[in-house]
Write an enzyme that holds these catalytic residues in place. Structure first.
Site, mmCIF file in Angstrom:
data_model
loop_
_atom_site.group_PDB
_atom_site.id
_atom_site.type_symbol
_atom_site.label_atom_id
_atom_site.label_comp_id
_atom_site.label_asym_id
_atom_site.label_seq_id
_atom_site.Cartn_x
_atom_site.Cartn_y
_atom_site.Cartn_z
ATOM 1 N N HIS A 48 6.508 7.382 -1.891
ATOM 2 C CA HIS A 48 6.450 8.834 -1.815
ATOM 3 C C HIS A 48 5.069 9.303 -1.342
ATOM 4 O O HIS A 48 4.957 10.182 -0.485
ATOM 5 C CB HIS A 48 6.751 9.379 -3.206
ATOM 6 C CG HIS A 48 6.970 10.842 -3.235
ATOM 7 N ND1 HIS A 48 8.148 11.408 -2.855
ATOM 8 C CD2 HIS A 48 6.157 11.858 -3.601
ATOM 9 C CE1 HIS A 48 8.059 12.710 -2.983
ATOM 10 N NE2 HIS A 48 6.856 13.019 -3.432
ATOM 11 N N GLU A 70 12.608 5.800 0.798
ATOM 12 C CA GLU A 70 12.566 6.566 -0.433
ATOM 13 C C GLU A 70 13.965 6.997 -0.872
ATOM 14 O O GLU A 70 14.302 6.947 -2.055
ATOM 15 C CB GLU A 70 11.691 7.795 -0.169
ATOM 16 C CG GLU A 70 11.239 8.509 -1.383
ATOM 17 C CD GLU A 70 10.592 9.802 -0.980
ATOM 18 O OE1 GLU A 70 9.387 9.909 -1.155
ATOM 19 O OE2 GLU A 70 11.284 10.699 -0.470
ATOM 20 N N ASN A 407 -0.283 -25.004 3.263
ATOM 21 C CA ASN A 407 -0.340 -26.457 3.345
ATOM 22 C C ASN A 407 0.212 -27.109 2.090
ATOM 23 O O ASN A 407 0.982 -28.055 2.160
ATOM 24 C CB ASN A 407 -1.787 -26.911 3.520
ATOM 25 C CG ASN A 407 -2.050 -27.344 4.937
ATOM 26 O OD1 ASN A 407 -1.122 -27.679 5.659
ATOM 27 N ND2 ASN A 407 -3.305 -27.332 5.327
#
Lengths: 684, 120
Positions: A48, A70, A407
């Protein structure tokens, strides 16, 4: 009045990125099929704010996307929609998309428009089941042009004043639309004794002569539409409206305002419009970046400064008629000054410090995506997130850490079936930890995966020509090979790691920060990568040492101990290489005067001192003539002012104005190792 | 001097409102949420309060209710800044005692025009 909104862009972007972070971490905490109101409210609020800000500051693409986002969140909130895994993924995708858009705004670059549209369409589809066409907001408003004016019957309810509305304000606004004739109806006004000053008893009939639409009039009454009886009807051109005298209205306004102020005992002052200054200072926005600082840190600094001022005035007074009797007082004052300066420096440095959670927070999302992609199950543990790190260090350590975590996930942790076959729990653990140790920050990345495969690394290195077939290497040396350029042990280069940037870049980046990286691994049990980083890049504690006529500075964090050399503990190999037996360890001795081709006080090993330093997990003894004081030094870059020199990380200016070099301990250790290996090779 | 309290959890919006009002010559105090706003309102007297609706801690609607319960803010104009133009939030705001609202996005001119309406 023109106000340059771009001056708020930087802060808007900063808080929006924070908002996205909140959205992301909350989304990761969402559980399928459950509606946790707190979590959804958090996400909703962040979305918002971004929507409101982006619309205000003119980033309509962001506003449009966050608006749909929203709407969807609102459906979760009002239980109209159930949280599913797909929807969480879609929301996460939207977060990425918004981040991409905001980054583009920040860097002035471009964002991936097609993926933005795709995400927006997906959201829209979820919401409506189809793609909505966007309404054209520019539709022309219908204007009733033949209308000459309006009769407005305005009777506020007694309670209208209760919400801060003022009928006079509304009348004044109507007046601004055109010429008006106003009549007030006093019928309902009671006698003074019965009058409640909090109620409104008056009503008005307003004849407005202006070519305005009904909507425009309605807009004036927008806030009070439920607090009054309102009738607006058009009047023909035959009605002549005589302007009600402005003065009368003004008088009405001021009397009414005064009367009410007396009642509520407010101190409202009426300010005229002329106070609006047309001049607006255009503040130039810079890309220098900003930092958010807690008030406590600023207060602490102000406190320190006031102490400093007191000390300064004390010293000033002392200096006015100074006699040798006051020498003690002077020393005391200087001591205090030193303390103040140090404390002030510390608190200034603290301003640049941010909790490492800024970096760590990226990982939950990354791990979620990666483990899905790789078909692995991983539990991420974070600890020490509140450990504070210099902002610059933080910015530069982000990418190397991401690489290391990728990794670990790609090469370290095994797939669930392999883990179970090896008697390990299905879910692998990846642990990120940060803490302060001495003057450094330590960041550890550990996993309970397969560990590094010694033979695989060795073979690969031989294949790549990094080492010879018959080289005998220690475990440490082998693990170190993965930091060499172009080294990858994955059988097939996967999408996750091995995309160009290697461990060599990771190590380079960390070294550039004045840090070091060490990897420890036990086959079948897992690996642990430890990164040492300096607390700050600008200032460090240094040990001043003298070699011949030159003064060098060794970073205090790298020094383990300094000792007087006992001749019986020095062993030499082929007369070239010297080793020192320190307790159960043998250290290479590096004579700094040889390295920097200086004339020492004495070449006899017994006359000098040995400073034992550690870097990149290895130790070496530096032979110097003398240890001088310890002091904080401001680091100046050698590269920017001169060029890079092996074994030297920078320079500084000492109290007497001379320049001293700061030694690069990991670099010196590397030099010493090379020399040792050359010697060993020759012996062999 | 007209003193205005602006309450918003978004720093950029708050700064924009505050900067615009200051440029126009008003005295402005900023608060970062409803709780902060209420305590600042209690310790001072404002001629106008502008508050965001959606905030952590205490939202704008609750702030309006709390302010209306304080005698000296009984008639003070309180404006809501809202991204929602729907009837729900307006009704809710009015019921709580808000004077009016300003729908986001708005530009500095729109803000000032609205402010002038309520405080002159």
């Amino acid at each position: 009045m023109t106000i340059d909104l771009s001056q708020f862009h930087a802060i808007f972007l900063e808080e929006s990125f924070e908002g996205l972070q909140v959205m992301e971490s909350s989304l990761l905490n969402m559980i399928e099929g459950e509606t946790d109101v707190d979590i959804i409210n958090n996400i909703f609020r962040a979305a918002h704010s971004i929507k409101g800000g982006s619309a205000t500051f003119g980033f309509s693409n962001v506003a449009a996307l966050t608006h749909v986002l929203e709407t969807l969140l609102d459906e979760f909130r009002s239980d109209k929609r159930i949280v599913t895994k797909d929807l969480i993924s879609l929301l996460l995708e939207s977060v990425d998309c918004v981040r991409d858009m905001l980054s583009a705004i920040q860097d002035g670059g471009k964002y991936n428009e097609s993926s933005a549209i795709e995400v927006q369409n997906k959201l829209q589809q979820v919401l409506t089941g189809e793609i909505l066409s966007i309404n054209n907001p520019d539709e022309a408003e219908e204007i009733e042009s033949d209308v000459q004016g309006w009769r407005i019957l305005f009777s506020p309810y007694p309670s209208m004043l209760q919400n801060g509305n003022d009928p006079f304000r509304i009348i004044r606004e109507i007046q601004s639309l055109g010429s008006v004739k106003i009549e007030v109806d006093l019928e309902k006004l009671p006698i003074l004794a019965e009058l409640d000053p909090e109620d409104c008893y008056l009503s008005w009939e307003i004849l407005l002569h202006a070519a305005v639409s009904k909507d425009e009039i309605n807009e004036v009454f927008e806030w009070v539409i439920d607090d009054c009886d309102l009738k607006i009807e058009p009047i023909g051109s035959d009605v002549v409206i005589q302007d009600t005298d402005n003065e009368i209205i003004e008088e009405m306004l001021s009397t009414a305002a005064n009367a009410r102020d007396d009642v509520v005992k407010g101190d409202q002052e009426s300010e005229s419009l002329s106070r609006l200054s047309p001049e607006v200072k255009h503040k130039r926005t810079t890309n220098s970046g900003s930092i958010r600082v807690g008030i406590d840190k600023v207060d602490e600094m102000i406190n320190m400064v006031s102490e400093l001022v007191i000390t300064q005035s004390m010293l000033g007074q002392l200096g006015e008629d100074f006699t040798m009797v006051d020498i003690e007082k002077l020393k005391e004052g200087l001591c205090q000054l030193e303390r103040n300066t140090r404390e002030l420096q510390e608190s200034v440095m603290r301003i640049r410090m941010l909790p490492i959670s800024f970096v760590f927070n990226r990982f939950p999302r990354m791990i979620r995506d990666l483990s899905n992609e790789l078909g692995k199950q991983v539990e991420l543990r974070l600890s020490g997130e509140q450990t504070e790190v210099d902002k610059t260090v933080m910015e530069k350590i982000g990418d190397p850490l991401i690489h290391l975590v990728r990794n670990s996930l790609d090469h370290g942790l095994e797939k669930p079936d392999i883990r179970v076959a090896n008697g390990k729990p299905e879910i692998g653990i990846l642990h990120l930890n940060a803490y302060h140790k001495g003057g450094s920050i330590i960041i550890e990345i550990s996993d309970d995966g397969a560990g590094l495969d010694r033979d695989k690394i060795r073979n690969k290195a031989i294949q790549n020509g990094l080492i010879a077939d018959d080289d005998i290497l220690t475990d440490e040396k082998i693990y170190d090979l993965i930091f060499q350029a172009g080294f990858s042990t994955a059988d097939q280069v996967s999408d996750v790691s091995g995309r160009g940037v290697g461990m060599d870049v990771v190590r380079k980046n960390i070294r550039e920060l004045g840090g070091s990286i060490v990897i420890k691994s036990t086959p079948g049990e897992g690996s642990k990568i430890t990164i040492h980083l300096p607390l700050t890049l600008a200032i460090m504690d240094g040990q001043l040492v003298r070699v011949g006529d030159e003064i060098y500075i060794i970073p205090l964090v790298s020094i383990i101990e300094s000792l007087q050399i006992k001749p019986e503990k020095v062993k030499s190999i082929t007369g070239k290489m010297e080793l020192y037996k320190l307790r159960e360890e043998y250290l290479n001795i590096t004579r700094l005067y040889q390295l920097f081709t200086l004339t020492p006080d004495s070449e006899d090993i017994n006359d000098g001192l040995l400073v034992v330093v550690e870097g990149d997990g290895a130790k070496v003894g530096l032979y110097v003539d003398e240890l001088l004081g310890q002091q904080q030094v401001v680091i100046k870059s050698l590269e920017t002012n001169y060029k890079h020199i092996n074994g030297v990380s920078g320079a500084t200016i000492l109290g007497d104005g001379t320049v001293a070099m700061i030694l690069d301990v990991p670099g010196l250790i590397a030099i010493s190792k090379d020399r040792a290996e050359n010697t060993v090779e020759r012996v062999a | 001097m007209t003193t205005i309290l602006t309450v918003d959890d978004s720093t950029s919006m708050r700064q924009m409102v505050s900067f615009t009002l200051k440029e126009a010559g008003y005295d402005v105090v900023e608060a970062k949420d409803g709780v902060d706003g209420l305590s600042k309102a209690k310790n001072s007297k404002f001629n106008l309060i502008i508050t965001d609706v959606n905030m952590p801690e205490m939202d704008g609607i609750s702030l309006v209710k709390a302010l209306r319960a304080i005698t000296r803010y009984k008639f003070t104009p309180i404006l809501l800044l809202t991204t929602e133009a729907g009837p729900d939030i307006k009704q809710e705001g009015k019921a709580a005692g808000a004077t009016g609202w300003l729908v986001k996005p708005f530009n500095p001119d729109q803000l000032l025009n609205t402010i002038v309406k309520v405080v002159g």
